[in-house]
Motif scaffolding. Structure first.
Motif, short mmCIF file in Angstrom:
data_model
loop_
_atom_site.label_atom_id
_atom_site.label_comp_id
_atom_site.label_asym_id
_atom_site.label_seq_id
_atom_site.Cartn_x
_atom_site.Cartn_y
_atom_site.Cartn_z
N LEU A 114 3.96 10.38 -5.34
CA LEU A 114 4.59 11.59 -5.90
C LEU A 114 6.09 11.37 -6.10
O LEU A 114 6.66 11.77 -7.11
CB LEU A 114 4.35 12.80 -4.98
N ILE A 115 6.73 10.71 -5.12
CA ILE A 115 8.18 10.45 -5.25
C ILE A 115 8.44 9.49 -6.42
O ILE A 115 9.32 9.73 -7.25
CB ILE A 115 8.75 9.86 -3.93
N LEU A 116 7.65 8.42 -6.49
CA LEU A 116 7.89 7.43 -7.56
C LEU A 116 7.62 8.04 -8.94
O LEU A 116 8.26 7.66 -9.92
CB LEU A 116 7.02 6.19 -7.33
N GLN A 117 6.71 8.98 -8.98
CA GLN A 117 6.45 9.68 -10.24
C GLN A 117 7.70 10.49 -10.64
O GLN A 117 8.13 10.45 -11.78
CB GLN A 117 5.28 10.64 -10.04
N LYS A 118 8.28 11.18 -9.66
CA LYS A 118 9.49 11.97 -9.95
C LYS A 118 10.64 11.07 -10.39
O LYS A 118 11.50 11.49 -11.16
CB LYS A 118 9.91 12.78 -8.72
N LEU A 119 10.68 9.85 -9.87
CA LEU A 119 11.76 8.93 -10.24
C LEU A 119 11.49 8.24 -11.58
O LEU A 119 12.31 7.44 -12.04
CB LEU A 119 11.96 7.88 -9.15
N GLY A 120 10.32 8.48 -12.16
CA GLY A 120 9.99 7.88 -13.47
C GLY A 120 9.56 6.43 -13.37
O GLY A 120 9.50 5.72 -14.38
N VAL A 121 9.28 5.96 -12.14
CA VAL A 121 8.93 4.55 -11.94
C VAL A 121 7.42 4.32 -12.07
O VAL A 121 6.97 3.27 -12.52
CB VAL A 121 9.43 4.10 -10.53
N TRP A 122 6.66 5.33 -11.68
CA TRP A 122 5.21 5.16 -11.55
C TRP A 122 4.56 4.68 -12.84
O TRP A 122 3.76 3.74 -12.85
CB TRP A 122 4.59 6.48 -11.09
N SER A 123 4.94 5.30 -13.95
CA SER A 123 4.26 5.00 -15.22
C SER A 123 4.61 3.59 -15.72
O SER A 123 3.95 3.07 -16.61
CB SER A 123 4.64 6.03 -16.27
N ALA A 124 5.63 2.97 -15.14
CA ALA A 124 6.00 1.62 -15.60
C ALA A 124 5.30 0.53 -14.78
O ALA A 124 5.52 -0.66 -15.03
CB ALA A 124 7.52 1.45 -15.49
N ALA A 182 0.88 -1.17 0.00
CA ALA A 182 0.00 0.00 0.00
C ALA A 182 0.91 1.22 0.00
O ALA A 182 1.70 1.41 0.93
CB ALA A 182 -0.88 -0.02 1.24
N LEU A 183 0.86 1.99 -1.07
CA LEU A 183 1.72 3.17 -1.17
C LEU A 183 0.91 4.41 -0.86
O LEU A 183 -0.22 4.56 -1.35
CB LEU A 183 2.29 3.27 -2.59
N SER A 184 1.49 5.28 -0.07
CA SER A 184 0.79 6.51 0.27
C SER A 184 0.80 7.46 -0.94
O SER A 184 1.58 7.26 -1.89
CB SER A 184 1.48 7.19 1.44
N PHE A 185 -0.04 8.47 -0.89
CA PHE A 185 -0.07 9.47 -1.96
C PHE A 185 1.31 10.14 -2.08
O PHE A 185 1.79 10.43 -3.18
CB PHE A 185 -1.17 10.49 -1.66
#
Ligand SMILES: Cc1cc2nc3c(=O)[nH]c(=O)nc-3n(C[C@H](O)[C@H](O)[C@H](O)COP(=O)(O)OP(=O)(O)OC[C@H]3O[C@@H](n4cnc5c(N)ncnc54)[C@H](O)[C@@H]3O)c2cc1C
Length: 390
Positions: free
Chosen positions: A57-67, A50-53
């Motif tokens: 945001l951090i994973l989005q900045k690292l470019g991981v979220w979209s994968a 379970a990832l917090s909001f």
């Protein structure tokens, strides 16, 4: 023997070590990540995260979220206490965020991070097991084995993201450990009620049961006493589902099917302090928590984020990484968040398993009071989402 030199060496390529390596790479700080296993195709860890909001945001900045191939939003959390009155419902509106968090699969996150490291050519060595650490005021020297060869590397800052195995070699770092005598059983579950973004945290006298929305079903994290864990894991599916239904109750209708079950022994283990000469600890190496309320990785990701920030500042100000001033700033910034995470999960893991009727009544009252006071709900929700600084 050829000895490599790096500004930063990260030992342990779990999700926190990889997040730190990507984050440093994106900011132009050269690092080396050493991982004892690390072949993504072989990582089959079944746990849900379970990832917090804030982590999103951090994973989005690292470019991981979209994968990430499967992301299930949590819009509401329903918290209750089995066989006792009192419940709380936390919504994204209470917290003032679009969603309370998301559920992803650990192995999906692992692969997405690995892919991101590959795309950006992060310096990453798999099958590299660190065996020995030697530290002096100027540098840390590590020895590791890879493909049957002994190798060495030297760094100005050693970061241990190894889950807490190697820090015992480092002078001044001690671990405090509390064994819960519990296991977490995880499995994917289908129920007759369709999942609609609601996550359930149900406390029982044996430990909490979490049912997290995941895909078109639920990801189960069921805390059971150590003494019955093996027996529950080996039940046939229908008996397992019947027992789960009995413990959880009727809120989700009938428990229809279960995927493969796996068990994790639970422990609270935290380092004190989290820094030493030329060394910093992040993630589970700094604190391993009970999975109730899903705080461990979220906390570890904030460790990696803050450490990156301190490394960049230190590099810009003094062109030297790993000095005691930088390490102290990192430890101070993380102190409140990690203490709060530890206190929060440890209290939740213990308080509801009491057999004392008065304390159970008090817990039920606590849930009802929390439910009726929006400012306190907002306070609690934001701290779960963004850490102790809310
Ligand atoms: C059942 C369960 C459910 C959970 N649910 C949640 C949740 O919902 N939300 C949440 O935020 N957290 C959750 N957690 C916690 C979360 O899984 C951990 O906090 C997180 O995985 C820790 O990541 P890490 O990278 O710090 O450590 P680890 O995952 O332990 O990685 C350490 C890495 O170091 C490597 N390593 C070890 N020794 C060496 C060595 N000598 N040399 C080189 N490499 C080495 C290992 O191979 C490993 O890859 C859960 C935990 C459990 C058990």
């Amino acid at each position: 023997m050829v000895v490599d030199h790096f500004d930063v060496i990260i030992v342990g390529g779990g999700p926190v070590g990889m997040a730190l390596a990507i984050s440093l790479h994106e900011r132009g700080i050269p690092s080396l990540l050493l991982e004892a296993q690390g072949v993504p195709e072989q990582v089959k860890d079944p746990r849900p995260l379970a990832l917090s909001f804030g982590s999103h945001l951090i994973l989005q900045k690292l470019g991981v979220w979209s994968a990430l191939p499967q992301i299930t939003p949590i819009t509401t959390i329903h918290i209750s206490n089995r066989s006792h009155f009192g419940r709380t419902v936390l919504t994204s509106k209470d917290a003032g965020v679009p969603t309370l968090g998301y559920v992803v699969n650990y192995h999906d996150l692992y692969r997405a991070m690995h892919q991101q490291m590959h795309i950006h050519s992060v310096n990453y060595r798999v099958g590299a097991t660190v065996t020995t650490i030697k530290i002096d005021a100027k540098q840390a020297q590590i020895e590791y084995q890879q493909a049957g060869e002994n190798k060495q590397a030297i760094t100005r800052l050693l970061v241990l993201a190894d889950g807490g195995r190697l820090a015992t070699q480092i002078e001044g770092i001690n671990y405090h450990t509390h064994t819960y005598h519990q296991w977490a059983i995880v499995a994917n579950i289908k129920t007759s009620a369709t999942q609609s973004g609601l996550a359930y945290e149900r406390f029982t006298s044996e430990g909490p049961i979490a049912l997290l929305p995941s895909g078109d079903g639920f990801a189960l994290v069921w805390t059971v006493p150590f003494s019955s864990a093996e027996a529950i894991l080996s039940l046939d599916d229908s008996t397992f589902l019947a027992q789960l239904h009995h413990h959880f109750g009727d809120r989700l209708g009938k428990f229809m099917s279960t995927g493969k079950r796996s068990g994790f022994p639970l422990v609270l283990k935290y380092a004190s302090p989290t820094i030493a000469c030329r060394t910093a600890l992040v993630g589970n190496a700094a604190q391993t928590l009970h999975p109730v309320a899903g705080q461990g990785f979220n906390l570890g990701l904030r460790d990696a984020w803050e450490l990156t920030h301190e490394i960049i500042q230190s590099s810009a100000l003094t062109s030297e990484i790993g000095l005691s001033r930088m390490l102290k700033a990192y430890a101070n910034k993380r102190q409140i968040d990690r203490d709060a995470g530890k206190l929060f999960t440890h209290s939740l893991a213990r308080i509801f398993i009491t057999d004392l009727p008065l304390l159970q009544t008090f817990c039920g009252m606590g849930l009802s009071v929390l439910d009726s006071l929006p400012p306190i709900k907002r306070f609690v929700a934001r701290r779960m989402i963004f850490g102790a600084r809310g």
